[in-house]
Write a protein that holds these residues in place. Sequence first.
Motif, PDB file in Angstrom:
ATOM      1  N   THR A  21       7.275  10.995   9.282  1.00  0.00           N
ATOM      2  CA  THR A  21       8.588  10.387   9.074  1.00  0.00           C
ATOM      3  C   THR A  21       9.192  11.042   7.844  1.00  0.00           C
ATOM      4  O   THR A  21       8.748  10.777   6.727  1.00  0.00           O
ATOM      5  CB  THR A  21       8.470   8.870   8.844  1.00  0.00           C
ATOM      6  N   PRO A  22      10.179  11.925   8.010  1.00  0.00           N
ATOM      7  CA  PRO A  22      10.637  12.748   6.879  1.00  0.00           C
ATOM      8  C   PRO A  22      11.024  11.972   5.628  1.00  0.00           C
ATOM      9  O   PRO A  22      10.807  12.443   4.518  1.00  0.00           O
ATOM     10  CB  PRO A  22      11.846  13.484   7.474  1.00  0.00           C
ATOM     11  N   HIS A  23      11.591  10.768   5.783  1.00  0.00           N
ATOM     12  CA  HIS A  23      12.028  10.011   4.611  1.00  0.00           C
ATOM     13  C   HIS A  23      11.541   8.566   4.735  1.00  0.00           C
ATOM     14  O   HIS A  23      12.344   7.642   4.921  1.00  0.00           O
ATOM     15  CB  HIS A  23      13.552  10.058   4.473  1.00  0.00           C
ATOM     16  N   PRO A  24      10.223   8.347   4.604  1.00  0.00           N
ATOM     17  CA  PRO A  24       9.714   6.984   4.763  1.00  0.00           C
ATOM     18  C   PRO A  24      10.253   6.053   3.685  1.00  0.00           C
ATOM     19  O   PRO A  24      10.306   6.405   2.505  1.00  0.00           O
ATOM     20  CB  PRO A  24       8.197   7.161   4.645  1.00  0.00           C
ATOM     21  N   ASP A  25      10.686   4.878   4.092  1.00  0.00           N
ATOM     22  CA  ASP A  25      11.210   3.859   3.181  1.00  0.00           C
ATOM     23  C   ASP A  25      10.041   2.993   2.701  1.00  0.00           C
ATOM     24  O   ASP A  25       9.345   2.388   3.512  1.00  0.00           O
ATOM     25  CB  ASP A  25      12.226   2.996   3.938  1.00  0.00           C
ATOM     26  N   PRO A  26       9.787   2.930   1.379  1.00  0.00           N
ATOM     27  CA  PRO A  26       8.662   2.125   0.893  1.00  0.00           C
ATOM     28  C   PRO A  26       8.704   0.681   1.370  1.00  0.00           C
ATOM     29  O   PRO A  26       7.675   0.091   1.685  1.00  0.00           O
ATOM     30  CB  PRO A  26       8.788   2.227  -0.625  1.00  0.00           C
ATOM     31  N   ALA A  27       9.907   0.082   1.418  1.00  0.00           N
ATOM     32  CA  ALA A  27      10.006  -1.306   1.876  1.00  0.00           C
ATOM     33  C   ALA A  27       9.612  -1.414   3.346  1.00  0.00           C
ATOM     34  O   ALA A  27       8.912  -2.349   3.761  1.00  0.00           O
ATOM     35  CB  ALA A  27      11.424  -1.829   1.662  1.00  0.00           C
ATOM     36  N   ASP A  28      10.048  -0.448   4.128  1.00  0.00           N
ATOM     37  CA  ASP A  28       9.687  -0.437   5.541  1.00  0.00           C
ATOM     38  C   ASP A  28       8.190  -0.226   5.706  1.00  0.00           C
ATOM     39  O   ASP A  28       7.548  -0.828   6.567  1.00  0.00           O
ATOM     40  CB  ASP A  28      10.459   0.663   6.261  1.00  0.00           C
ATOM     41  N   ARG A  29       7.608   0.632   4.854  1.00  0.00           N
ATOM     42  CA  ARG A  29       6.171   0.873   4.917  1.00  0.00           C
ATOM     43  C   ARG A  29       5.401  -0.411   4.659  1.00  0.00           C
ATOM     44  O   ARG A  29       4.444  -0.726   5.359  1.00  0.00           O
ATOM     45  CB  ARG A  29       5.771   1.946   3.905  1.00  0.00           C
ATOM     46  N   ASP A  30       5.847  -1.187   3.666  1.00  0.00           N
ATOM     47  CA  ASP A  30       5.172  -2.448   3.370  1.00  0.00           C
ATOM     48  C   ASP A  30       5.248  -3.389   4.563  1.00  0.00           C
ATOM     49  O   ASP A  30       4.289  -4.099   4.877  1.00  0.00           O
ATOM     50  CB  ASP A  30       5.791  -3.105   2.140  1.00  0.00           C
ATOM     51  N   ALA A  31       6.389  -3.390   5.240  1.00  0.00           N
ATOM     52  CA  ALA A  31       6.559  -4.275   6.389  1.00  0.00           C
ATOM     53  C   ALA A  31       5.669  -3.862   7.553  1.00  0.00           C
ATOM     54  O   ALA A  31       5.294  -4.697   8.377  1.00  0.00           O
ATOM     55  CB  ALA A  31       8.026  -4.280   6.830  1.00  0.00           C
ATOM     56  N   ARG A  32       5.337  -2.586   7.616  1.00  0.00           N
ATOM     57  CA  ARG A  32       4.546  -2.079   8.728  1.00  0.00           C
ATOM     58  C   ARG A  32       3.045  -2.033   8.414  1.00  0.00           C
ATOM     59  O   ARG A  32       2.268  -1.558   9.225  1.00  0.00           O
ATOM     60  CB  ARG A  32       5.019  -0.671   9.104  1.00  0.00           C
ATOM     61  N   SER A  33       2.646  -2.498   7.249  1.00  0.00           N
ATOM     62  CA  SER A  33       1.242  -2.462   6.871  1.00  0.00           C
ATOM     63  C   SER A  33       0.502  -3.671   7.434  1.00  0.00           C
ATOM     64  O   SER A  33       1.034  -4.785   7.483  1.00  0.00           O
ATOM     65  CB  SER A  33       1.099  -2.445   5.348  1.00  0.00           C
ATOM     66  N   ARG A  34      -0.736  -3.425   7.849  1.00  0.00           N
ATOM     67  CA  ARG A  34      -1.588  -4.474   8.400  1.00  0.00           C
ATOM     68  C   ARG A  34      -2.916  -4.458   7.650  1.00  0.00           C
ATOM     69  O   ARG A  34      -3.575  -3.429   7.584  1.00  0.00           O
ATOM     70  CB  ARG A  34      -1.797  -4.241   9.901  1.00  0.00           C
ATOM     71  N   PRO A  35      -3.326  -5.602   7.070  1.00  0.00           N
ATOM     72  CA  PRO A  35      -4.567  -5.624   6.299  1.00  0.00           C
ATOM     73  C   PRO A  35      -5.791  -5.490   7.195  1.00  0.00           C
ATOM     74  O   PRO A  35      -5.796  -5.906   8.350  1.00  0.00           O
ATOM     75  CB  PRO A  35      -4.529  -6.987   5.608  1.00  0.00           C
ATOM     76  N   LEU A  36      -6.839  -4.903   6.622  1.00  0.00           N
ATOM     77  CA  LEU A  36      -8.118  -4.759   7.293  1.00  0.00           C
ATOM     78  C   LEU A  36      -9.184  -5.516   6.517  1.00  0.00           C
ATOM     79  O   LEU A  36      -9.027  -5.762   5.322  1.00  0.00           O
ATOM     80  CB  LEU A  36      -8.521  -3.287   7.378  1.00  0.00           C
ATOM     81  N   PRO A  37     -10.299  -5.862   7.156  1.00  0.00           N
ATOM     82  CA  PRO A  37     -11.419  -6.410   6.398  1.00  0.00           C
ATOM     83  C   PRO A  37     -11.861  -5.426   5.314  1.00  0.00           C
ATOM     84  O   PRO A  37     -11.869  -4.215   5.526  1.00  0.00           O
ATOM     85  CB  PRO A  37     -12.512  -6.561   7.470  1.00  0.00           C
ATOM     86  N   GLY A  38     -12.165  -5.937   4.137  1.00  0.00           N
ATOM     87  CA  GLY A  38     -12.594  -5.078   3.049  1.00  0.00           C
ATOM     88  C   GLY A  38     -11.491  -4.709   2.083  1.00  0.00           C
ATOM     89  O   GLY A  38     -11.738  -3.968   1.125  1.00  0.00           O
ATOM     90  N   GLY A  39     -10.281  -5.182   2.325  1.00  0.00           N
ATOM     91  CA  GLY A  39      -9.201  -4.982   1.368  1.00  0.00           C
ATOM     92  C   GLY A  39      -8.307  -3.786   1.605  1.00  0.00           C
ATOM     93  O   GLY A  39      -7.343  -3.589   0.865  1.00  0.00           O
TER      94      GLY A  39
END
Length: 245
Positions: A21-39
């Motif tokens: 994604t040539p210009h990833p938006d940090p806010a959008d990245r946070d919205a698309r993050s999914r936590p995993l076991p182990g942190g």
Amino acid sequence: MRALIVTAVAAEADSVAAGLTPHPDPADRDARSRPLPGGRSVTRYDVPGLAFDVLAGGVGPAAVAAATGAALAAAEHPYSLVVSAGIGGGFQPAAPVGSLVVADAIVAADLGAQTPDGFLTVEELGFGRAAHLPPADLTARVAEATGALLAPVLTVSTVTGTAARAAELAARHPLAGAEAMEGFGVAEAAAAHGLPVLEIRAVSNPVGPRDRAAWRIGDALAALTEGFHRLVPVLQTWRHDARND
């Protein structure tokens, strides 16, 4: 097709994301993050016909194998491919600093035993496998598209820092293009889930005497970004088997 891309550290993950994604938006990245076991967490990036989950899994084969296994086990949708990516050392002169190497074999170079007659791999000892072979059709296409060297990539638990160690590895693996610390761990986790694996390395330094002042990490990260930009069209048309349809 959905792929899991695993790096060691966040800077590598960010460079991969910039290629997807040539210009990833940090806010959008946070919205698309999914936590995993182990942190840890995976971040999703979508392009036409493809979905990528990017994970910074930790340094070394053990940490990254555990993180990759956790991501695969917790996947909301099945993956078709696992990619190990990041920077690494290049064997000279085949893989100069700033170039890319695509693995045609992912080799556990220091997993085994030292004997009076030389090094024995874990496979020679009868305790497992010492290499994973990525899909040949995919590696050939990726190497051509990215301008990368197609060669074995060695996984080591200790980065080479002397000429003697570099010579030893080159003697045992004369076709090797690069060394890094995570590929075999990622490949072991992928194999446990029945998935194909790919490894891509951008060369930040020569394999040999340790000289941090001569490392070009920024250039390697930029090469990694460009490599993933060129990788996307390959994956848009690649099919490994019926699971990818």
